[in-house]
Design an enzyme around this catalytic site. Structure first.
Site, PDB file in Angstrom:
ATOM      1  N   HIS A   1     -28.297  -3.577  36.085  1.00 16.34           N
ATOM      2  CA  HIS A   1     -28.012  -2.708  34.854  1.00 16.34           C
ATOM      3  C   HIS A   1     -26.634  -2.085  35.155  1.00 16.34           C
ATOM      4  O   HIS A   1     -26.631  -0.998  34.268  1.00 16.34           O
ATOM      5  CB  HIS A   1     -29.142  -1.772  34.716  1.00 16.34           C
ATOM      6  CG  HIS A   1     -30.410  -2.629  34.328  1.00 16.34           C
ATOM      7  ND1 HIS A   1     -31.855  -2.133  34.750  1.00 16.34           N
ATOM      8  CD2 HIS A   1     -30.711  -3.760  34.091  1.00 16.34           C
ATOM      9  CE1 HIS A   1     -32.495  -3.083  34.246  1.00 16.34           C
ATOM     10  NE2 HIS A   1     -31.953  -4.194  33.943  1.00 16.34           N
TER      11      HIS A   1
ATOM     12  N   TYR B   1     -24.263  10.133  30.755  1.00 14.00           N
ATOM     13  CA  TYR B   1     -23.822   9.543  31.863  1.00 14.00           C
ATOM     14  C   TYR B   1     -22.967  10.634  32.854  1.00 14.00           C
ATOM     15  O   TYR B   1     -22.957  10.691  34.010  1.00 14.00           O
ATOM     16  CB  TYR B   1     -23.103   8.319  31.653  1.00 14.00           C
ATOM     17  CG  TYR B   1     -23.826   7.138  31.102  1.00 14.00           C
ATOM     18  CD1 TYR B   1     -24.128   7.048  29.746  1.00 14.00           C
ATOM     19  CD2 TYR B   1     -24.964   6.768  32.079  1.00 14.00           C
ATOM     20  CE1 TYR B   1     -24.931   6.150  29.318  1.00 14.00           C
ATOM     21  CE2 TYR B   1     -25.735   5.570  31.531  1.00 14.00           C
ATOM     22  CZ  TYR B   1     -25.809   5.435  30.240  1.00 14.00           C
ATOM     23  OH  TYR B   1     -26.713   4.661  29.732  1.00 14.00           O
TER      24      TYR B   1
HETATM   25  N1  APR Z   1     -41.656   5.850  45.441  1.00 10.21           N
HETATM   26  C1  APR Z   1     -41.873   4.726  45.030  1.00 10.21           C
HETATM   27  N2  APR Z   1     -42.023   4.514  43.837  1.00 10.21           N
HETATM   28  C2  APR Z   1     -42.116   5.673  42.819  1.00 10.21           C
HETATM   29  C3  APR Z   1     -41.911   6.770  43.593  1.00 10.21           C
HETATM   30  C4  APR Z   1     -41.511   7.169  44.619  1.00 10.21           C
HETATM   31  N3  APR Z   1     -41.295   8.358  45.183  1.00 10.21           N
HETATM   32  N4  APR Z   1     -42.109   7.817  42.483  1.00 10.21           N
HETATM   33  C5  APR Z   1     -42.153   7.077  41.206  1.00 10.21           C
HETATM   34  N5  APR Z   1     -42.387   5.697  41.485  1.00 10.21           N
HETATM   35  C6  APR Z   1     -42.556   4.472  40.643  1.00 10.21           C
HETATM   36  C7  APR Z   1     -43.325   4.875  39.524  1.00 10.21           C
HETATM   37  O1  APR Z   1     -44.847   4.782  39.676  1.00 10.21           O
HETATM   38  C8  APR Z   1     -42.808   3.617  38.714  1.00 10.21           C
HETATM   39  O2  APR Z   1     -43.630   2.496  38.818  1.00 10.21           O
HETATM   40  O3  APR Z   1     -41.311   4.018  40.461  1.00 10.21           O
HETATM   41  C9  APR Z   1     -41.560   3.538  39.169  1.00 10.21           C
HETATM   42  C10 APR Z   1     -40.490   3.923  38.224  1.00 10.21           C
HETATM   43  O4  APR Z   1     -40.494   3.202  36.868  1.00 10.21           O
HETATM   44  P1  APR Z   1     -39.524   3.439  35.813  1.00 10.21           P
HETATM   45  O5  APR Z   1     -39.411   4.916  35.608  1.00 10.21           O
HETATM   46  O6  APR Z   1     -39.715   2.701  34.599  1.00 10.21           O
HETATM   47  O7  APR Z   1     -38.039   2.961  36.552  1.00 10.21           O
HETATM   48  P2  APR Z   1     -37.450   1.213  36.429  1.00 10.21           P
HETATM   49  O8  APR Z   1     -38.746   0.482  36.620  1.00 10.21           O
HETATM   50  O9  APR Z   1     -36.603   1.253  37.663  1.00 10.21           O
HETATM   51  O10 APR Z   1     -36.897   1.356  35.129  1.00 10.21           O
HETATM   52  C11 APR Z   1     -36.203  -0.012  34.591  1.00 10.21           C
HETATM   53  O11 APR Z   1     -35.525   0.671  32.851  1.00 10.21           O
HETATM   54  O12 APR Z   1     -35.115   2.493  31.780  1.00 10.21           O
HETATM   55  C12 APR Z   1     -34.536   1.371  32.124  1.00 10.21           C
HETATM   56  O13 APR Z   1     -32.393   0.593  32.775  1.00 10.21           O
HETATM   57  C13 APR Z   1     -33.401   1.472  33.170  1.00 10.21           C
HETATM   58  O14 APR Z   1     -33.108   0.324  35.325  1.00 10.21           O
HETATM   59  C14 APR Z   1     -33.934   1.013  34.379  1.00 10.21           C
HETATM   60  C15 APR Z   1     -35.260   0.194  33.833  1.00 10.21           C
END
Ligand code: APR
Length: 236
Positions: A110, A59
């Protein structure tokens, strides 16, 4: 200025993708890895008990990076939307880029990277001064401070209010989330059947069970301003 009570309500669910163009890696882009550790193995209470130094370092590195980045056009466009709509952001992100951009109503499902809390009384939450939380940094009751983050397997205290807000939405916007993590991902199923849903994500997949869906297969920096212009120009 519109009278807030008459303004249509827009709820925006955001994930790591909205912060990607600011330079913060998403979980999926780094295929869920940090320094060869699986995020699921570091962001847990068990990891905190087993290897506190590793979790503090994880973190600290993300907090340090947060001080080096700024909101992007996607965050800024959502602030613009507030001129005509009652906008509530519900974010899975622990960065404060929505707040830095100027969004008035931001709910963190979160937790928040810049906050820390007591390990004996979860109501004792503090804003960390600087990026580094160290072993020996104690709360006012003398316990080690921990990141104010909802770890995998921990309860999501804000999920009920988030569900209520989603149920009241006149428009629901989903930006940059793979909708892989529950209960956050379930919010899209709490909206009224008549509520239009907009999904902005370059790799967007269709959302099963969502009737009124419009997909912008664009990065947030492009897609959000496009959608905001459309909504601001609409008669809504
Ligand atoms: N603009 C918009 N979306 C994007 C971009 C961008 N430039 N780049 C990537 N993405 C999309 C990806 O296609 C994917 O669908 O953002 C999404 C990211 O997904 P994750 O990496 O899984 O992130 P998230 O959905 O926020 O994860 C949810 O999981 O790891 C835990 O607690 C953590 O809050 C997080 C939760």
């Amino acid at each position: 200025m519109h009278n807030q009570s008459k303004m249509k309500k827009i709820v925006v669910l955001t994930g790591a993708g909205i912060s990607a163009e600011s330079g913060l890696r998403t979980f999926r882009d780094s295929n869920g890895l940090w320094e060869e550790h699986r995020v699921e193995d570091v962001a847990t209470f068990e990891a905190w008990q087993r290897n506190q130094a590793l979790v503090l370092e994880f973190y600290n590195q993300r907090r340090k990076q947060l001080y080096e980045v700024k909101p992007n056009a996607g965050h800024m466009a959502l602030v613009e939307l507030e001129k005509k709509f009652d906008v509530q952001i519900i974010t899975q992100n622990v960065d404060d880029l929505h707040e830095q951009a100027g969004s008035a109503k931001v709910m963190h499902l979160h937790g928040e990277l810049k906050k820390v809390r007591s390990t004996v009384d979860e109501n004792l939450v503090y804003t960390l001064d600087g990026w580094e939380l160290k072993k020996g940094d104690l709360c006012e009751k003398g316990s080690q401070l921990r990141p104010h983050i909802v770890w995998f397997g921990e309860a999501v205290p804000m999920i009920e209010p988030a569900m209520e807000l989603s149920a009241e939405a006149d428009i629901f916007i989903v930006i940059g989330t793979s909708l892989n993590v529950y209960p956050a991902a379930s919010l899209v199923y709490y909206i009224k059947k008549s509520t239009p849903v907009y999904l902005i994500d370059p790799h967007a997949e269709m959302l099963s069970g969502v009737k009124n869906l419009t997909v912008f297969r664009e990065p947030a920096g492009t897609g959000v301003p496009m959608l905001v212009k459309q909504l601001m120009d609409s008669g809504l």
